[in-house]
Design a protein around this motif. Structure first.
Motif, PDB file in Angstrom:
ATOM      1  N   ASP A  53       0.812  -1.229   0.000  1.00  0.00           N
ATOM      2  CA  ASP A  53       0.000   0.000   0.000  1.00  0.00           C
ATOM      3  C   ASP A  53       0.843   1.275   0.000  1.00  0.00           C
ATOM      4  O   ASP A  53       0.290   2.382   0.030  1.00  0.00           O
ATOM      5  CB  ASP A  53      -0.927   0.013   1.229  1.00  0.00           C
ATOM      6  N   ALA A  54       2.165   1.116  -0.042  1.00  0.00           N
ATOM      7  CA  ALA A  54       3.040   2.281   0.021  1.00  0.00           C
ATOM      8  C   ALA A  54       2.945   3.113  -1.248  1.00  0.00           C
ATOM      9  O   ALA A  54       2.659   2.606  -2.333  1.00  0.00           O
ATOM     10  CB  ALA A  54       4.487   1.827   0.230  1.00  0.00           C
ATOM     11  N   THR A  55       3.183   4.396  -1.102  1.00  0.00           N
ATOM     12  CA  THR A  55       3.208   5.291  -2.261  1.00  0.00           C
ATOM     13  C   THR A  55       4.478   5.044  -3.059  1.00  0.00           C
ATOM     14  O   THR A  55       5.422   4.392  -2.592  1.00  0.00           O
ATOM     15  CB  THR A  55       3.172   6.755  -1.818  1.00  0.00           C
ATOM     16  N   SER A  56       4.507   5.595  -4.264  1.00  0.00           N
ATOM     17  CA  SER A  56       5.690   5.459  -5.108  1.00  0.00           C
ATOM     18  C   SER A  56       6.917   6.051  -4.434  1.00  0.00           C
ATOM     19  O   SER A  56       8.015   5.486  -4.487  1.00  0.00           O
ATOM     20  CB  SER A  56       5.449   6.145  -6.455  1.00  0.00           C
ATOM     21  N   ALA A  57       6.734   7.190  -3.790  1.00  0.00           N
ATOM     22  CA  ALA A  57       7.851   7.843  -3.097  1.00  0.00           C
ATOM     23  C   ALA A  57       8.368   6.981  -1.952  1.00  0.00           C
ATOM     24  O   ALA A  57       9.584   6.869  -1.731  1.00  0.00           O
ATOM     25  CB  ALA A  57       7.416   9.204  -2.575  1.00  0.00           C
ATOM     26  N   GLU A  58       7.436   6.354  -1.220  1.00  0.00           N
ATOM     27  CA  GLU A  58       7.822   5.483  -0.115  1.00  0.00           C
ATOM     28  C   GLU A  58       8.565   4.251  -0.619  1.00  0.00           C
ATOM     29  O   GLU A  58       9.543   3.795  -0.009  1.00  0.00           O
ATOM     30  CB  GLU A  58       6.590   5.073   0.685  1.00  0.00           C
ATOM     31  N   GLN A  59       8.118   3.715  -1.737  1.00  0.00           N
ATOM     32  CA  GLN A  59       8.784   2.554  -2.331  1.00  0.00           C
ATOM     33  C   GLN A  59      10.206   2.900  -2.752  1.00  0.00           C
ATOM     34  O   GLN A  59      11.146   2.137  -2.513  1.00  0.00           O
ATOM     35  CB  GLN A  59       7.987   2.054  -3.543  1.00  0.00           C
ATOM     36  N   LYS A  60      10.362   4.054  -3.388  1.00  0.00           N
ATOM     37  CA  LYS A  60      11.690   4.473  -3.842  1.00  0.00           C
ATOM     38  C   LYS A  60      12.618   4.708  -2.656  1.00  0.00           C
ATOM     39  O   LYS A  60      13.799   4.342  -2.683  1.00  0.00           O
ATOM     40  CB  LYS A  60      11.578   5.743  -4.687  1.00  0.00           C
TER      41      LYS A  60
END
Length: 360
Positions: free
Chosen positions: A101-108
């Motif tokens: 459920d993480a955002t793209s920014a969190e994933q990066k």
């Protein structure tokens, strides 16, 4: 901090680190060892590496906080040292990532953190850091000098600065030894390089791979008799670099190629062939015949060595395992063929029965 160790002395290798943490944080700590080395080399300073983790000894949080959460320590030592901090806390969460459920920014951010940790782990292994908190002094080139022994229970920054300053004689002596590898005659430089090598542990020698390569270049005819030893060290470093990138075939070829070098001592060639066999066995490459072949090369390299009996035992066990696998495979094939024959026979009987019925 828990440390992974490969059997047969397959060690951590040197890395070209990415730009993560290329600048010091607000308290003066780098997180990128390579960036810290470049700064240290440019300013002619040594390096202090501080490592803490989820496995820190009890009571050490006070010292870690005092050192890393203000700039008092780094400022006090800024004339002679560049400071690096590896924070290995919250490892499980960092390696698992932020979740689906993480955002793209969190994933990066999570991927960047994981990459940074993996590179820091290898530097820590290279410097043989096995318990945390740890504080290590290295040269500007990243060569190990000494560990700073402390329980890190004190909050006195002056106390930690005192521990560093107490090692000045050893630091200066090591710095002079490293400088001796860069000046003088070839014979003098070779002696200086080998002295540093002999004063290092197996893991720490990975950081010396550039010095070992320099020695080999300086002594093309192996007049010192030291070339084989340093080729062995180079082989370890280059092979692990490949293992770290999951290039097991490349690592096996590296071990084998160096083992065949005529300047290598028989005992070292034997060890390298054995490492090739071990790497193949541990990599999941299911080729017992190839493993046995490398073990045989290991025996042939130094047939009178005391390790030969152990290698022969391993070979015999592998050969027995291979025979059992072949027998099991043959049994399965035979059972499958018997089942097919049975089905075919039943089909024939059924067809015959139907044919007789039709004729009636």
């Amino acid at each position: 901090m828990k440390k992974n160790v490969f059997v047969l002395v397959v060690f951590s290798a040197l890395l070209t680190l990415c730009s993560c943490g290329a600048k010091a944080d607000k308290n003066g700590w780098f997180s990128d060892f390579e960036a810290a080395k470049k700064t240290a080399q440019a300013k002619n300073k040594n390096i202090i590496l501080m490592v803490n983790s989820d496995y820190d000894i009890d009571g050490s949080a006070t010292g870690v906080k005092a050192l890393t959460e203000t700039d008092d320590f780094t400022k006090a030592l800024s004339d002679g040292y560049v400071c690096v901090h590896f924070d290995f806390t919250n490892l499980q969460a960092s390696m698992e990532g932020p979740g689906i459920d993480a955002t793209s920014a969190e994933q990066k951010a999570a991927e960047k953190r994981k990459e940074t940790l993996q590179k820091q782990f290898l530097v820590a292994d290279m410097l043989a850091i096995q318990e945390t908190p740890a504080m290590v002094i290295t040269t500007r080139d990243g060569y190990f000098i000494t560990n700073i022994t402390s329980d890190f229970a004190s909050s006195s920054v002056d106390g930690y600065v005192g521990l560093i300053n107490a090692e000045k004689q050893l630091v200066d002596m090591t710095t002079l030894k490293v400088e001796a590898t860069k000046v003088g005659s070839a014979k003098e430089r070779i002696a200086a390089i080998d002295a540093i090598y002999e004063g290092s542990t197996e893991n720490q020698r990975l950081a010396l791979v550039d010095l070992s390569k320099t020695l080999v270049d300086l002594d093309k005819k192996n007049e010192s008799g030291l070339v084989g030893k340093h080729l062995f060290s180079i082989a370890n470093a280059e092979a692990f670099m490949k293992i770290n990138s999951m290039d097991f075939v490349g690592a096996i070829k590296t071990y084998s190629a160096y083992a065949e070098d005529k300047r290598m001592k028989p005992v070292d060639s034997q060890a390298l062939y054995f490492m090739a066999a071990s790497t193949m066995a541990r990599s999941g490459i299911n080729d017992i015949n190839a493993i046995i072949s490398y073990l045989q090369k290991s025996i042939d390299a130094d047939p009178e060595n005391e390790n030969v009996d152990n290698i022969k035992t391993i070979m015999q066990n592998l050969e027995m395992m291979h025979e059992q696998q072949n027998a099991a495979a043959a049994s399965e094939t035979g059972a499958a063929e018997a089942a097919a024959d049975s089905v075919e026979s039943q089909d024939e009987d059924l067809n015959k029965s139907e044919s007789d019925s039709d004729s009636e």
